[in-house]
Design an enzyme around this catalytic site. Structure first.
Site, PDB file in Angstrom:
ATOM      1  N   GLU A 106      -6.051 -63.228  27.218  1.00 48.57           N
ATOM      2  CA  GLU A 106      -5.464 -63.448  26.257  1.00 48.57           C
ATOM      3  C   GLU A 106      -4.097 -64.863  26.048  1.00 48.57           C
ATOM      4  O   GLU A 106      -4.449 -65.071  27.212  1.00 48.57           O
ATOM      5  CB  GLU A 106      -4.465 -62.118  26.454  1.00 48.57           C
ATOM      6  CG  GLU A 106      -3.616 -62.150  25.100  1.00 48.57           C
ATOM      7  CD  GLU A 106      -2.859 -60.785  25.634  1.00 48.57           C
ATOM      8  OE1 GLU A 106      -3.119 -59.294  25.994  1.00 48.57           O
ATOM      9  OE2 GLU A 106      -1.227 -60.406  25.304  1.00 48.57           O
ATOM     10  N   ASP A 108      -0.766 -65.801  24.129  1.00 50.00           N
ATOM     11  CA  ASP A 108       0.192 -65.228  23.603  1.00 50.00           C
ATOM     12  C   ASP A 108       1.117 -65.604  23.181  1.00 50.00           C
ATOM     13  O   ASP A 108       2.120 -67.372  23.577  1.00 50.00           O
ATOM     14  CB  ASP A 108       0.493 -64.464  24.188  1.00 50.00           C
ATOM     15  CG  ASP A 108       0.513 -62.960  24.883  1.00 50.00           C
ATOM     16  OD1 ASP A 108      -0.639 -62.814  23.480  1.00 50.00           O
ATOM     17  OD2 ASP A 108       1.046 -62.820  25.571  1.00 50.00           O
ATOM     18  N   GLU A 110       5.018 -65.431  21.295  1.00 48.90           N
ATOM     19  CA  GLU A 110       5.754 -64.000  20.686  1.00 48.90           C
ATOM     20  C   GLU A 110       7.088 -64.455  20.525  1.00 48.90           C
ATOM     21  O   GLU A 110       7.884 -65.347  20.912  1.00 48.90           O
ATOM     22  CB  GLU A 110       5.730 -62.880  21.789  1.00 48.90           C
ATOM     23  CG  GLU A 110       4.483 -61.967  22.218  1.00 48.90           C
ATOM     24  CD  GLU A 110       4.428 -60.964  22.709  1.00 48.90           C
ATOM     25  OE1 GLU A 110       5.290 -60.361  23.639  1.00 48.90           O
ATOM     26  OE2 GLU A 110       3.634 -60.294  24.094  1.00 48.90           O
ATOM     27  N   HIS A 123       8.258 -66.588  23.186  1.00 51.41           N
ATOM     28  CA  HIS A 123       7.200 -66.564  24.494  1.00 51.41           C
ATOM     29  C   HIS A 123       5.856 -66.434  23.999  1.00 51.41           C
ATOM     30  O   HIS A 123       5.211 -66.881  23.156  1.00 51.41           O
ATOM     31  CB  HIS A 123       8.326 -64.846  24.414  1.00 51.41           C
ATOM     32  CG  HIS A 123       7.393 -64.290  25.630  1.00 51.41           C
ATOM     33  ND1 HIS A 123       8.188 -63.828  26.873  1.00 51.41           N
ATOM     34  CD2 HIS A 123       5.942 -63.638  25.527  1.00 51.41           C
ATOM     35  CE1 HIS A 123       7.250 -63.161  27.324  1.00 51.41           C
ATOM     36  NE2 HIS A 123       5.871 -63.157  26.977  1.00 51.41           N
ATOM     37  N   ASN A 133       1.637 -62.582  33.943  1.00 50.28           N
ATOM     38  CA  ASN A 133       2.110 -63.495  34.880  1.00 50.28           C
ATOM     39  C   ASN A 133       2.712 -64.923  35.066  1.00 50.28           C
ATOM     40  O   ASN A 133       2.547 -65.057  35.398  1.00 50.28           O
ATOM     41  CB  ASN A 133       2.317 -63.182  35.846  1.00 50.28           C
ATOM     42  CG  ASN A 133       2.738 -61.709  36.011  1.00 50.28           C
ATOM     43  OD1 ASN A 133       3.298 -61.052  35.625  1.00 50.28           O
ATOM     44  ND2 ASN A 133       1.697 -61.290  37.099  1.00 50.28           N
ATOM     45  N   TRP A 200      13.332 -53.935  25.544  1.00 47.50           N
ATOM     46  CA  TRP A 200      12.537 -55.223  26.294  1.00 47.50           C
ATOM     47  C   TRP A 200      12.934 -56.657  26.083  1.00 47.50           C
ATOM     48  O   TRP A 200      14.025 -57.409  25.840  1.00 47.50           O
ATOM     49  CB  TRP A 200      12.228 -55.494  27.004  1.00 47.50           C
ATOM     50  CG  TRP A 200      10.523 -55.114  25.913  1.00 47.50           C
ATOM     51  CD1 TRP A 200       9.461 -55.211  25.632  1.00 47.50           C
ATOM     52  CD2 TRP A 200       9.801 -57.022  25.444  1.00 47.50           C
ATOM     53  NE1 TRP A 200       8.820 -55.419  24.561  1.00 47.50           N
ATOM     54  CE2 TRP A 200       9.105 -56.539  25.158  1.00 47.50           C
ATOM     55  CE3 TRP A 200      10.540 -57.824  26.130  1.00 47.50           C
ATOM     56  CZ2 TRP A 200       8.410 -57.689  24.622  1.00 47.50           C
ATOM     57  CZ3 TRP A 200       9.589 -59.161  26.026  1.00 47.50           C
ATOM     58  CH2 TRP A 200       9.254 -58.916  25.692  1.00 47.50           C
ATOM     59  N   GLY A 204      16.511 -57.137  27.834  1.00 45.60           N
ATOM     60  CA  GLY A 204      16.264 -55.868  28.214  1.00 45.60           C
ATOM     61  C   GLY A 204      17.354 -54.858  27.648  1.00 45.60           C
ATOM     62  O   GLY A 204      17.184 -53.733  28.326  1.00 45.60           O
TER      63      GLY A 204
END
Ligand SMILES: *[C@@H]1O[C@H](CO)[C@@H](O)[C@H](O)[C@H]1NC(C)=O
Length: 279
Positions: A106, A108, A110, A123, A133, A200, A204
């Site tokens: 993947e 990404d 975001e 992100h 990670n 999140w 958070g």
């Protein structure tokens, strides 16, 4: 008399004109219909302007998503996106390549929304054979809700490069010769979605989505995918000036790097983090 004005050369000129109109429609129109289908929240996803514009929306009932028909093994993707404006806190717009199955790959992008006037977070992550990670996060040097900007993924045998308006912000090199896995066996499709991640995405769950502002809408246009392995992109790396641009972005706009998060990775960073200076 009407017929007097239509000499045969005028008629053929008219036919040529009509033919060009129709071929240009085929070349530039209908792209989103041709390349993508809606996979989630059909009532919140729209293809407009003869398929030249696509919008995804999120309301309290549903988000929405689309997916490419094609899958690619190496590709240069460009998409212009205008992100959710106003109070977008808790919304996340994703734009990524992914394979399917257990040990998926993947790549990404975001976009994490924010309250009005506060910066989005861009992100990024790379998964290889199910292992992620590898997050890096950035602020942008412009307001991504005011206008369309181009977000690109270059994925070729040498590297993965994330670009914003043609400026490379991150490079993930093929370091297989050092035993570091690189996505190259599994074809990927392009996906995009707009969803509620207010548990999140706002550090958070600090901010909750303000549903009085719904629907939240992101817009897409000018999609391009080049997967022709004879193209120059196929062997393109980040060149000298590109390296300077990555350095500029990382010095001024990077807010998170998995390669420097020693709290999260106490035994040591991922191996590629020690090899970033290799060309
Ligand atoms: C939102 O704004 C706050 C305050 O400027 C900032 O700390 C945060 O990184 C921004 N982005 C997100 C997604 O929370």
């Amino acid at each position: 008399m009407v017929s007097a004005y239509f000499s045969s050369s005028n008629v053929s000129a008219l036919l040529v004109f009509l033919f060009m109109m129709s071929t240009s429609m085929v070349a530039f129109g209908g792209k989103f219909y041709d390349d993508f289908y809606i996979t989630w929240g059909p009532e919140n996803a729209k293809m407009l302007d003869y398929g030249q514009l696509l919008t995804l929306s999120l309301n309290s009932v549903s988000g929405s998503a689309f997916e490419s028909y094609n899958q690619y093994l190496y590709v240069k993707i460009d998409m212009q996106i205008k992100l959710v404006a106003g109070n977008s806190a808790g919304t996340v717009t994703t734009f990524y390549l992914s394979s399917t199955g257990n040990h998926h790959d993947e790549i990404d992008f975001e976009f994490l929304g924010n309250v009005t006037g506060q910066p989005y977070i861009l992100h990024t992550n790379v998964f290889c054979q199910g292992q992620g990670n590898k997050e890096q996060q950035f602020y942008l040097w412009f307001d991504p809700t005011a206008d369309f900007h181009t977000y690109s993924i270059l994925w070729n045998p040498l590297n993965i490069v994330f670009l914003v308006d043609g400026i490379p912000i991150r490079q993930f090199k093929n370091l297989e010769s050092f035993g570091i896995p690189f996505p190259k066996y599994q074809p990927m499709r392009l996906y995009s979605s707009l969803w509620n991640a207010d548990n999140w995405a706002t550090r958070g769950g600090l901010e909750k989505i303000d549903w009085t502002q719904a629907p939240f809408t992101a817009s897409y246009r000018n999609f391009n995918a080049n997967s022709d392995s004879h193209g120059a992109w196929y062997w393109k790396k980040v060149d000298y000036s590109g390296k300077g641009q990555i350095q500029w972005v990382q010095n001024n706009y990077m807010i998170y790097n998995y390669c420097t998060d020693s709290k999260r990775f106490p035994p040591g960073f991922a191996p590629e983090c020690y090899l970033t200076n290799l060309s």
